[in-house]
Design a protein around this motif. Sequence first.
Motif, PDB file in Angstrom:
ATOM      1  N   HIS A   1      -5.777  -0.901   0.076  1.00  0.00           N
ATOM      2  CA  HIS A   1      -6.721  -1.724   1.026  1.00  0.00           C
ATOM      3  C   HIS A   1      -6.150  -1.817   2.275  1.00  0.00           C
ATOM      4  O   HIS A   1      -5.045  -1.985   2.919  1.00  0.00           O
ATOM      5  N   PRO A   2      -7.187  -1.616   3.566  1.00  0.00           N
ATOM      6  CA  PRO A   2      -6.697  -1.544   4.784  1.00  0.00           C
ATOM      7  C   PRO A   2      -6.019  -3.044   5.240  1.00  0.00           C
ATOM      8  O   PRO A   2      -5.167  -2.723   6.352  1.00  0.00           O
ATOM      9  N   THR A   3      -6.124  -4.022   4.584  1.00  0.00           N
ATOM     10  CA  THR A   3      -5.549  -5.356   4.917  1.00  0.00           C
ATOM     11  C   THR A   3      -3.932  -5.560   4.348  1.00  0.00           C
ATOM     12  O   THR A   3      -3.395  -6.647   4.651  1.00  0.00           O
TER      13      THR A   3
ATOM     14  N   SER B   1       0.772  -1.254   0.020  1.00  0.00           N
ATOM     15  CA  SER B   1      -0.081  -0.081  -0.201  1.00  0.00           C
ATOM     16  C   SER B   1       0.955   1.313   0.155  1.00  0.00           C
ATOM     17  O   SER B   1       0.172   2.295  -0.021  1.00  0.00           O
TER      18      SER B   1
ATOM     19  N   GLY C   1      -3.306 -10.225   2.375  1.00  0.00           N
ATOM     20  CA  GLY C   1      -4.456  -9.873   3.273  1.00  0.00           C
ATOM     21  C   GLY C   1      -5.901 -10.188   2.711  1.00  0.00           C
ATOM     22  O   GLY C   1      -5.944 -11.565   2.939  1.00  0.00           O
ATOM     23  N   GLU C   2      -6.854  -9.349   2.495  1.00  0.00           N
ATOM     24  CA  GLU C   2      -7.812  -9.905   1.946  1.00  0.00           C
ATOM     25  C   GLU C   2      -8.031  -9.791   0.612  1.00  0.00           C
ATOM     26  O   GLU C   2      -9.179  -9.694  -0.182  1.00  0.00           O
TER      27      GLU C   2
ATOM     28  N   HIS D   1       4.149  -5.162   1.629  1.00  0.00           N
ATOM     29  CA  HIS D   1       3.425  -6.593   1.899  1.00  0.00           C
ATOM     30  C   HIS D   1       4.159  -7.787   1.213  1.00  0.00           C
ATOM     31  O   HIS D   1       4.554  -8.649   2.031  1.00  0.00           O
TER      32      HIS D   1
ATOM     33  N   SER E   1       4.438  -9.194   6.501  1.00  0.00           N
ATOM     34  CA  SER E   1       3.433  -8.354   6.531  1.00  0.00           C
ATOM     35  C   SER E   1       2.326  -8.882   7.629  1.00  0.00           C
ATOM     36  O   SER E   1       2.497  -9.824   8.162  1.00  0.00           O
ATOM     37  N   THR E   2       1.527  -7.790   8.081  1.00  0.00           N
ATOM     38  CA  THR E   2       0.906  -8.240   9.204  1.00  0.00           C
ATOM     39  C   THR E   2      -0.282  -9.224   8.741  1.00  0.00           C
ATOM     40  O   THR E   2      -0.513 -10.257   9.787  1.00  0.00           O
ATOM     41  N   ASN E   3      -0.802  -9.139   7.658  1.00  0.00           N
ATOM     42  CA  ASN E   3      -2.040 -10.070   7.293  1.00  0.00           C
ATOM     43  C   ASN E   3      -1.768 -11.372   6.537  1.00  0.00           C
ATOM     44  O   ASN E   3      -2.501 -12.061   6.028  1.00  0.00           O
TER      45      ASN E   3
ATOM     46  N   SER F   1      -0.284  -4.353   4.007  1.00  0.00           N
ATOM     47  CA  SER F   1       0.980  -3.730   4.776  1.00  0.00           C
ATOM     48  C   SER F   1       1.557  -2.655   3.397  1.00  0.00           C
ATOM     49  O   SER F   1       1.384  -2.839   2.439  1.00  0.00           O
TER      50      SER F   1
END
Length: 161
Positions: free
Chosen positions: A101-103, A91, A152-153, A108, A125-127, A105
């Motif tokens: 997108h908020p999911t 992102s 993420g998503e 990422h 990455s976080t997700n 990083s």
Amino acid sequence: MAKFCANGHQMEDSWDMCPYCQKTGFVGTSGNLAKTRVESPSPPPPVPTSRKTVVVSDLHKPPLVGWVVLLDGNDKGKDFRIRDGQNMLGSDPGCDIVINHPTISGRHASLRAKEGKFFLSDLDSTNGTYLNKDDKAISREEINDNDQFRLGEVTLKFKCL
């Protein structure tokens, strides 16, 4: 009586040459002389229509080797080019492939193309990063044409050339 050059510039009677266009003058009669003369212009040189200026940085980009397409999210259907070498996904605006997108990083994942092979790596990455329909997050995997991966998503489809 007024004196004009061949292009219609008014000249002093004592001048033999126009100071503007360097042409000799002529003496006109007061009633029927137009100050300017219409001459048929020579046609302008043709303007090239196929010429397009290229940004210097575009000349030195690595070759295109594939692309990814967003399969969901706000930008569903948007595609991104994959070039030879490392392609950063995230992102952060500094990434090669920016997905808002908020999911996702900031940095990422990385998609590296080298010698006809493609490797997808998660960058802590976080997700997480997931390959195809697997629910287990990957750290680094080789991917192939038509593989799907999830950041993420957000799901993306990979296509190679």
